[in-house]
Enzyme design. Structure first.
Site, mmCIF file in Angstrom:
data_model
loop_
_atom_site.group_PDB
_atom_site.id
_atom_site.type_symbol
_atom_site.label_atom_id
_atom_site.label_comp_id
_atom_site.label_asym_id
_atom_site.label_seq_id
_atom_site.Cartn_x
_atom_site.Cartn_y
_atom_site.Cartn_z
ATOM 1 N N ASP A 47 0.841 -1.195 0.000
ATOM 2 C CA ASP A 47 0.000 0.000 0.000
ATOM 3 C C ASP A 47 0.874 1.241 0.000
ATOM 4 O O ASP A 47 1.814 1.362 0.795
ATOM 5 C CB ASP A 47 -0.891 0.012 1.244
ATOM 6 N N GLY A 158 -7.592 -2.597 10.100
ATOM 7 C CA GLY A 158 -8.238 -3.064 11.317
ATOM 8 C C GLY A 158 -9.749 -2.905 11.316
ATOM 9 O O GLY A 158 -10.390 -3.079 12.347
ATOM 10 N N ASP A 188 -10.022 -6.377 -0.908
ATOM 11 C CA ASP A 188 -9.002 -5.733 -0.077
ATOM 12 C C ASP A 188 -9.679 -5.001 1.079
ATOM 13 O O ASP A 188 -10.479 -4.092 0.856
ATOM 14 C CB ASP A 188 -8.210 -4.740 -0.943
ATOM 15 N N GLY A 210 -4.076 -8.921 5.825
ATOM 16 C CA GLY A 210 -3.224 -8.166 6.729
ATOM 17 C C GLY A 210 -2.932 -9.000 7.956
ATOM 18 O O GLY A 210 -2.133 -9.946 7.935
ATOM 19 N N SER A 211 -3.630 -8.657 9.055
ATOM 20 C CA SER A 211 -3.400 -9.376 10.308
ATOM 21 C C SER A 211 -3.747 -10.860 10.190
ATOM 22 O O SER A 211 -3.166 -11.688 10.900
ATOM 23 C CB SER A 211 -4.231 -8.729 11.425
HETATM 24 O O1 LIG Z 1 -5.519 -2.043 2.861
HETATM 25 C C1 LIG Z 1 -5.697 -2.697 3.837
HETATM 26 C C2 LIG Z 1 -6.857 -2.372 4.689
HETATM 27 O O2 LIG Z 1 -7.681 -1.457 4.033
HETATM 28 C C3 LIG Z 1 -4.819 -3.848 4.116
HETATM 29 O O3 LIG Z 1 -3.765 -3.832 3.192
HETATM 30 C C4 LIG Z 1 -4.341 -3.944 5.537
HETATM 31 O O4 LIG Z 1 -3.064 -4.543 5.640
HETATM 32 C C5 LIG Z 1 -5.350 -4.741 6.239
HETATM 33 O O5 LIG Z 1 -5.012 -5.063 7.547
HETATM 34 P P1 LIG Z 1 -6.071 -5.826 8.440
HETATM 35 O O6 LIG Z 1 -7.156 -4.839 8.774
HETATM 36 O O7 LIG Z 1 -6.602 -6.959 7.603
HETATM 37 O O8 LIG Z 1 -5.298 -6.292 9.605
#
Ligand SMILES: O=C(CO)[C@@H](O)[C@H](O)COP(=O)(O)O
Length: 233
Positions: A47, A158, A188, A210-211
């Site tokens: 990102d 998050g 996403d 992400g997480s």
């Molecule tokens: O662009 C995004 C969130 O919009 C992702 O690239 C984040 O990395 C997501 O993180 P989590 O909320 O899934 O932990």
């Protein structure tokens, strides 16, 4: 016309792909985290946010160049930046080692941006924010390899998945199928254990984790679970 995107076309089409969002890596130890997860990654998602187009400030070309040295896996750069810097950022991230660059349909310069990405011999993607109608991507489909739909507000991690997100993924798959062009659909934002089956059933072909990836207690099992998610469409 879009350039041949050998590596992207060669990715398996019969399973949900795992894009690992480097925003959710341990940012003080990105190299350690890349070494830890690399074997399980289909694509890295990077990102890029400028604090204007998107509220966050994220990743920059020299950092991508440093990541480039850590992995041979593909690097997908998602530009969430203002039109004033969009074209310059495309050039800089291509130079730094991006394998695929996605830009937003909401950018005024989206046409010029796609032309520039193609002139740099890279596959291109388009991303839609939650409030943008899926049909806004229709005229762009001949020129892209990947259509990503945000399932949360732009530039904030998050968050929970917006209830409209699965329906928008399904609408995007229908749009692509009707067009006849070869474009994959990605989800996403809001990727959680309970939303992955729903998004896959709606037609998502890749998910930006992400997480859910970087925080997985057993990463091999989690990615095996992602790859095995059924789609009956
Ligand atoms: O662009 C995004 C969130 O919009 C992702 O690239 C984040 O990395 C997501 O993180 P989590 O909320 O899934 O932990």
């Amino acid at each position: 016309m879009k350039p041949a995107s050998g590596w992207f076309d060669a990715l398996p089409k019969d399973r949900l792909l795992a894009e690992f969002s480097l925003w959710s890596a341990d940012l003080a130890r990105v190299a350690d985290d890349v070494a830890r997860v690399d074997a399980h990654v289909d694509i890295y998602h990077v990102d890029v946010a400028d604090g204007h187009f998107s509220p966050a400030l994220l990743y920059f070309p020299d950092l991508l160049a440093a990541v480039r040295k850590l992995t041979k896996k593909p690097l997908h750069v998602h530009l969430m930046v203002d039109d004033r810097i969009l074209l310059a950022q495309i050039e800089q991230f291509a130079e730094a080692g991006a394998d695929l660059i996605s830009i937003h349909a909401e950018n005024d310069n989206v046409g010029a941006g796609l032309d520039l990405i193609h002139s740099l011999d890279l596959p291109a993607g388009v991303v839609l924010q939650l409030g943008t109608p899926v049909e806004a991507a229709e005229d762009l489909l001949p020129r892209i390899s990947l259509l990503t739909l945000l399932g949360t507000r732009i530039g904030v991690k998050g968050q929970g998945l917006d209830p409209e997100a699965p329906g928008r993924i399904a609408a995007a798959r229908r749009l692509v199928a009707t067009s006849g062009f070869s474009v994959r659909v990605a989800a996403d934002g809001g990727i959680r254990e309970h939303t992955v089956p729903q998004l896959r059933a709606s037609g998502a072909e890749t998910i930006v984790m992400g997480s859910l990836a970087f925080g997985a207690p057993d990463l091999a099992a989690r990615i095996g679970w992602v790859h095995a998610q059924p789609y009956s469409g």
